[in-house]
Write a protein that holds these residues in place. Structure first.
Motif, short mmCIF file in Angstrom:
data_model
loop_
_atom_site.label_atom_id
_atom_site.label_comp_id
_atom_site.label_asym_id
_atom_site.label_seq_id
_atom_site.Cartn_x
_atom_site.Cartn_y
_atom_site.Cartn_z
N ALA A 137 0.90 -1.06 -0.05
CA ALA A 137 -0.14 -0.15 -0.21
C ALA A 137 0.93 1.27 0.13
N ALA A 138 2.14 0.99 0.48
CA ALA A 138 2.93 2.40 0.44
C ALA A 138 3.48 2.96 -0.88
N LEU A 139 3.10 2.25 -1.96
CA LEU A 139 3.53 2.60 -3.50
C LEU A 139 3.20 4.15 -3.45
N GLU A 140 4.12 4.96 -4.09
CA GLU A 140 3.82 6.24 -4.15
C GLU A 140 3.20 6.62 -5.62
N VAL A 141 2.24 7.25 -5.90
CA VAL A 141 1.76 7.61 -7.07
C VAL A 141 2.32 8.71 -7.89
N ASN A 142 2.05 8.83 -8.91
CA ASN A 142 2.25 9.87 -10.10
C ASN A 142 1.36 10.41 -10.79
N GLU A 143 1.60 11.57 -11.44
CA GLU A 143 0.87 12.04 -12.35
C GLU A 143 0.59 10.92 -13.47
N GLY A 144 -0.64 10.90 -13.94
CA GLY A 144 -1.08 9.94 -15.03
C GLY A 144 -1.36 8.52 -14.54
N ARG B 40 -12.46 3.56 -10.28
CA ARG B 40 -11.13 3.82 -10.83
C ARG B 40 -10.89 5.19 -10.59
N PHE B 41 -9.60 5.81 -10.29
CA PHE B 41 -9.15 7.02 -9.97
C PHE B 41 -8.05 7.29 -10.79
N LYS B 42 -7.88 8.48 -11.81
CA LYS B 42 -6.92 8.58 -12.32
C LYS B 42 -6.39 9.97 -11.90
N VAL B 43 -4.92 9.90 -11.91
CA VAL B 43 -4.57 11.37 -11.09
C VAL B 43 -3.97 12.00 -12.32
N LEU B 44 -4.44 13.42 -12.28
CA LEU B 44 -4.21 14.12 -13.16
C LEU B 44 -2.99 15.33 -13.14
N THR B 45 -3.11 15.70 -11.82
CA THR B 45 -1.88 16.78 -11.37
C THR B 45 -1.74 16.47 -9.93
N ILE B 46 -0.19 16.73 -9.67
CA ILE B 46 0.27 16.81 -8.28
C ILE B 46 0.90 18.17 -8.04
N ASP B 47 0.35 19.06 -7.39
CA ASP B 47 1.15 20.50 -6.95
C ASP B 47 2.49 20.12 -6.42
N LYS B 48 3.68 20.66 -7.08
CA LYS B 48 4.91 20.46 -6.48
C LYS B 48 5.27 21.05 -5.02
N ASP B 49 4.31 21.91 -4.67
CA ASP B 49 4.69 22.55 -3.30
C ASP B 49 3.68 22.01 -2.06
N GLN B 50 4.10 22.09 -0.89
CA GLN B 50 3.14 21.41 -0.01
C GLN B 50 2.26 22.64 0.81
N THR B 51 1.31 22.15 1.22
CA THR B 51 0.32 23.17 1.73
C THR B 51 1.14 23.54 3.11
N LYS B 52 0.55 24.51 3.88
CA LYS B 52 1.05 25.06 5.19
C LYS B 52 1.46 24.01 6.18
N LYS B 53 0.44 22.88 6.11
CA LYS B 53 0.29 21.92 7.03
C LYS B 53 1.15 20.51 6.55
N ALA B 54 2.02 20.75 5.50
CA ALA B 54 2.72 19.83 5.02
C ALA B 54 1.89 18.86 4.04
N LYS B 55 0.85 18.97 3.56
CA LYS B 55 0.14 18.05 3.02
C LYS B 55 0.25 18.44 1.47
N ARG B 56 -0.12 17.51 0.64
CA ARG B 56 -0.12 17.73 -1.01
C ARG B 56 -1.44 17.95 -1.44
N ARG B 57 -1.59 18.77 -2.62
CA ARG B 57 -2.59 18.76 -3.40
C ARG B 57 -2.43 18.14 -4.69
N LEU B 58 -3.53 17.33 -5.13
CA LEU B 58 -3.65 16.81 -6.19
C LEU B 58 -5.04 16.72 -6.83
N SER B 59 -5.21 16.79 -8.23
CA SER B 59 -6.62 16.52 -9.15
C SER B 59 -6.60 15.26 -9.64
#
Length: 117
Positions: free
Chosen positions: A50-57, A75-94
């Motif tokens: 489960a620890a596999l890291e996902v990438n765009e696409g 199914r969920f398809k990862v379109l974009t991953i923001d390069k920067d983290q949020t203020k609480k060190a989280k990641r944004r993706l669409s």
């Protein structure tokens, strides 16, 4: 063509279990059970960790039922991953979440692979 719902997510990490649980609306512990029973696929390859890291696409498929002639999956398809983290060190993706899909068992067996033991 498949129709889905575009989602903008904020996740604690880019681990597959974290992204898939948030995108598909299930708990991480339940998702780990799906992984253990080899019912989670990333880019049509079954995963065993489960620890596999996902990438765009990347496409994450969760098989909900397998019958003799058809397979039901989400199914969920990862379109974009923001390069920067949020203020609480989280990641944004669409991405796009596709509701319940059914494919023939023949197509599933030809296109999806299991890891070698």
């Amino acid at each position: 063509m498949l129709r889905g719902k575009k989602l903008d997510l904020v996740v604690s990490s880019l681990r597959m279990d974290c992204v898939a649980a948030s995108a598909l609306g299930i708990g991480r512990s339940k998702l780990k059970n799906y992984v253990a029973s080899r019912n989670v696929y990333v880019n049509k390859q079954a995963i065993s960790k489960a620890a596999l890291e996902v990438n765009e696409g990347d496409e994450i498929d969760l098989t909900r039922s397998k019958e003799d002639d058809k397979v039901a999956l989400s199914r969920f398809k990862v379109l974009t991953i923001d390069k920067d983290q949020t203020k609480k060190a989280k990641r944004r993706l669409s991405g796009i979440r596709y509701g319940s899909m059914t494919i023939s068992r023949v197509d599933f067996d030809e296109n999806y692979t299991q890891p070698e033991d």
